[in-house]
Design a protein around this motif. Structure first.
Motif, PDB file in Angstrom:
ATOM      1  N   LYS A 111      84.968  62.333  39.461  1.00  0.00           N
ATOM      2  CA  LYS A 111      86.092  63.123  39.517  1.00  0.00           C
ATOM      3  C   LYS A 111      87.290  62.013  40.392  1.00  0.00           C
ATOM      4  O   LYS A 111      88.368  62.633  39.953  1.00  0.00           O
ATOM      5  CB  LYS A 111      85.334  63.309  41.008  1.00  0.00           C
ATOM      6  N   LEU A 112      86.784  60.994  40.530  1.00  0.00           N
ATOM      7  CA  LEU A 112      88.408  60.072  40.469  1.00  0.00           C
ATOM      8  C   LEU A 112      88.037  58.849  39.646  1.00  0.00           C
ATOM      9  O   LEU A 112      89.450  57.922  39.199  1.00  0.00           O
ATOM     10  CB  LEU A 112      87.012  58.743  42.194  1.00  0.00           C
ATOM     11  N   GLY A 113      87.122  58.833  38.693  1.00  0.00           N
ATOM     12  CA  GLY A 113      87.265  57.746  37.393  1.00  0.00           C
ATOM     13  C   GLY A 113      86.505  56.200  38.177  1.00  0.00           C
ATOM     14  O   GLY A 113      86.783  55.627  37.552  1.00  0.00           O
ATOM     15  N   MET A 114      86.588  56.437  38.602  1.00  0.00           N
ATOM     16  CA  MET A 114      86.232  54.786  39.586  1.00  0.00           C
ATOM     17  C   MET A 114      85.149  55.423  40.662  1.00  0.00           C
ATOM     18  O   MET A 114      85.024  56.599  41.007  1.00  0.00           O
ATOM     19  CB  MET A 114      87.077  54.269  40.413  1.00  0.00           C
ATOM     20  N   THR A 115      84.430  54.579  41.654  1.00  0.00           N
ATOM     21  CA  THR A 115      83.617  54.277  42.550  1.00  0.00           C
ATOM     22  C   THR A 115      84.518  53.539  43.252  1.00  0.00           C
ATOM     23  O   THR A 115      83.527  52.130  43.909  1.00  0.00           O
ATOM     24  CB  THR A 115      81.969  54.002  42.241  1.00  0.00           C
ATOM     25  N   PRO A 116      84.640  53.588  44.892  1.00  0.00           N
ATOM     26  CA  PRO A 116      85.563  52.875  45.797  1.00  0.00           C
ATOM     27  C   PRO A 116      84.446  52.898  46.546  1.00  0.00           C
ATOM     28  O   PRO A 116      83.098  53.117  47.162  1.00  0.00           O
ATOM     29  CB  PRO A 116      86.238  54.343  46.547  1.00  0.00           C
ATOM     30  N   ASN A 117      84.840  51.452  46.597  1.00  0.00           N
ATOM     31  CA  ASN A 117      83.639  50.893  47.628  1.00  0.00           C
ATOM     32  C   ASN A 117      83.926  51.238  49.580  1.00  0.00           C
ATOM     33  O   ASN A 117      82.321  51.729  50.085  1.00  0.00           O
ATOM     34  CB  ASN A 117      84.321  49.287  48.451  1.00  0.00           C
ATOM     35  N   LEU A 118      83.996  52.268  49.901  1.00  0.00           N
ATOM     36  CA  LEU A 118      83.455  53.125  50.782  1.00  0.00           C
ATOM     37  C   LEU A 118      82.323  54.385  50.876  1.00  0.00           C
ATOM     38  O   LEU A 118      81.415  53.953  51.435  1.00  0.00           O
ATOM     39  CB  LEU A 118      84.902  53.816  51.422  1.00  0.00           C
ATOM     40  N   MET A 119      82.310  54.477  49.317  1.00  0.00           N
ATOM     41  CA  MET A 119      81.184  55.523  49.399  1.00  0.00           C
ATOM     42  C   MET A 119      80.208  55.123  48.826  1.00  0.00           C
ATOM     43  O   MET A 119      79.078  55.120  49.003  1.00  0.00           O
ATOM     44  CB  MET A 119      82.556  56.159  47.734  1.00  0.00           C
ATOM     45  N   ARG A 120      80.830  53.260  48.070  1.00  0.00           N
ATOM     46  CA  ARG A 120      79.489  52.208  48.170  1.00  0.00           C
ATOM     47  C   ARG A 120      78.692  52.080  49.210  1.00  0.00           C
ATOM     48  O   ARG A 120      77.740  52.422  49.205  1.00  0.00           O
ATOM     49  CB  ARG A 120      80.114  51.309  48.166  1.00  0.00           C
ATOM     50  N   VAL A 121      79.583  52.055  50.538  1.00  0.00           N
ATOM     51  CA  VAL A 121      79.259  51.420  51.783  1.00  0.00           C
ATOM     52  C   VAL A 121      77.713  53.156  51.778  1.00  0.00           C
ATOM     53  O   VAL A 121      77.379  53.144  52.709  1.00  0.00           O
ATOM     54  CB  VAL A 121      79.859  50.836  53.040  1.00  0.00           C
ATOM     55  N   MET A 122      79.038  54.004  51.790  1.00  0.00           N
ATOM     56  CA  MET A 122      78.203  55.244  52.374  1.00  0.00           C
ATOM     57  C   MET A 122      76.430  55.685  52.352  1.00  0.00           C
ATOM     58  O   MET A 122      76.047  56.321  52.541  1.00  0.00           O
ATOM     59  CB  MET A 122      79.132  56.596  52.421  1.00  0.00           C
ATOM     60  N   ALA A 123      76.865  55.260  50.983  1.00  0.00           N
ATOM     61  CA  ALA A 123      75.409  55.704  49.974  1.00  0.00           C
ATOM     62  C   ALA A 123      74.275  55.420  50.536  1.00  0.00           C
ATOM     63  O   ALA A 123      73.835  55.214  49.780  1.00  0.00           O
ATOM     64  CB  ALA A 123      75.537  55.401  47.953  1.00  0.00           C
ATOM     65  N   ASN A 124      74.458  54.208  51.203  1.00  0.00           N
ATOM     66  CA  ASN A 124      73.132  53.734  52.094  1.00  0.00           C
ATOM     67  C   ASN A 124      72.546  54.344  53.013  1.00  0.00           C
ATOM     68  O   ASN A 124      70.982  54.604  52.823  1.00  0.00           O
ATOM     69  CB  ASN A 124      74.226  52.728  52.462  1.00  0.00           C
TER      70      ASN A 124
END
Length: 197
Positions: free
Chosen positions: A26-39
């Motif tokens: 969707k964004l063309g990137m994976t923001p660090n916040l989403m990577r934190v949430m992915a825990n």
């Protein structure tokens, strides 16, 4: 460096991988916040569903971004201010509109009323007065928009607070500092918008 691990999308598995892949698409990137949430895939999934539902509500993308900027400013969230400065530009906000939103102001009465109400929700922790609601309504804010303003404030408080806890590394161009940050009062709100102090 983040205090909570940022999940590498290339190494993610299961639900976390599925969600991170969707963010990337969707964004063309994976923001660090989403990577934190992915825990916790439950947290990332909840955030994406909440955000997605609000995206098709009564408030426009510009209105939602203005709220995000105002809440990020009230909560001193550098990550969210940087992210929503970029997203605000993508939604069509000008640089001056972005700075105005951070100050709780807008170029038209209704947008300004939504921001003022959002700031009251933050400052009063939801315990707004009858006058706060009446003022919003008199500016043309509908009950649907009032409810969605509260929902957008809540969504942004989630991201602000998670970024504070995680100390998420900002991966967007840094938002500029406001030259008038000295107008912030002790609760983190702009004095003119806050009657809590």
């Amino acid at each position: 460096m983040s205090r909570i691990e940022t999940v590498n999308p290339a190494l993610a598995t299961g639900k976390a991988k599925e969600l991170l892949d969707a963010v990337q698409a969707k964004l063309g990137m994976t923001p660090n916040l989403m990577r934190v949430m992915a825990n916790s895939p439950a947290v990332l999934d909840a955030y994406l569903k909440f955000s997605g539902a609000l995206a098709v509500g009564a408030l426009t993308a510009k209105q939602r971004e203005r709220i995000a900027l105002a809440v990020g400013q009230a909560n001193s969230c550098d990550y969210c201010l940087s992210a929503h400065t970029a997203l605000g530009k993508m939604s069509g906000l000008t640089a001056s509109e972005i700075l105005d939103a951070r100050r709780g102001k807008a170029d038209d009465a209704k947008a300004g009323a939504i921001l003022a109400f959002a700031n009251q929700v933050v400052a009063k922790r939801g315990l707004v007065s009858d006058a706060d609601v009446t003022t919003a309504r008199e500016a043309g804010v509908t009950d649907a928009e009032i409810a969605e303003t509260v929902a957008n404030v809540s969504l942004n408080i989630l991201t602000n607070y998670l970024n504070h806890v995680a100390q998420t590394e900002v991966d967007f161009p840094a938002a500029e500092k406001l030259s008038d940050d000295s107008t912030m009062d002790s609760c983190g709100c702009h004095t003119e918008a806050c009657s809590v102090a």
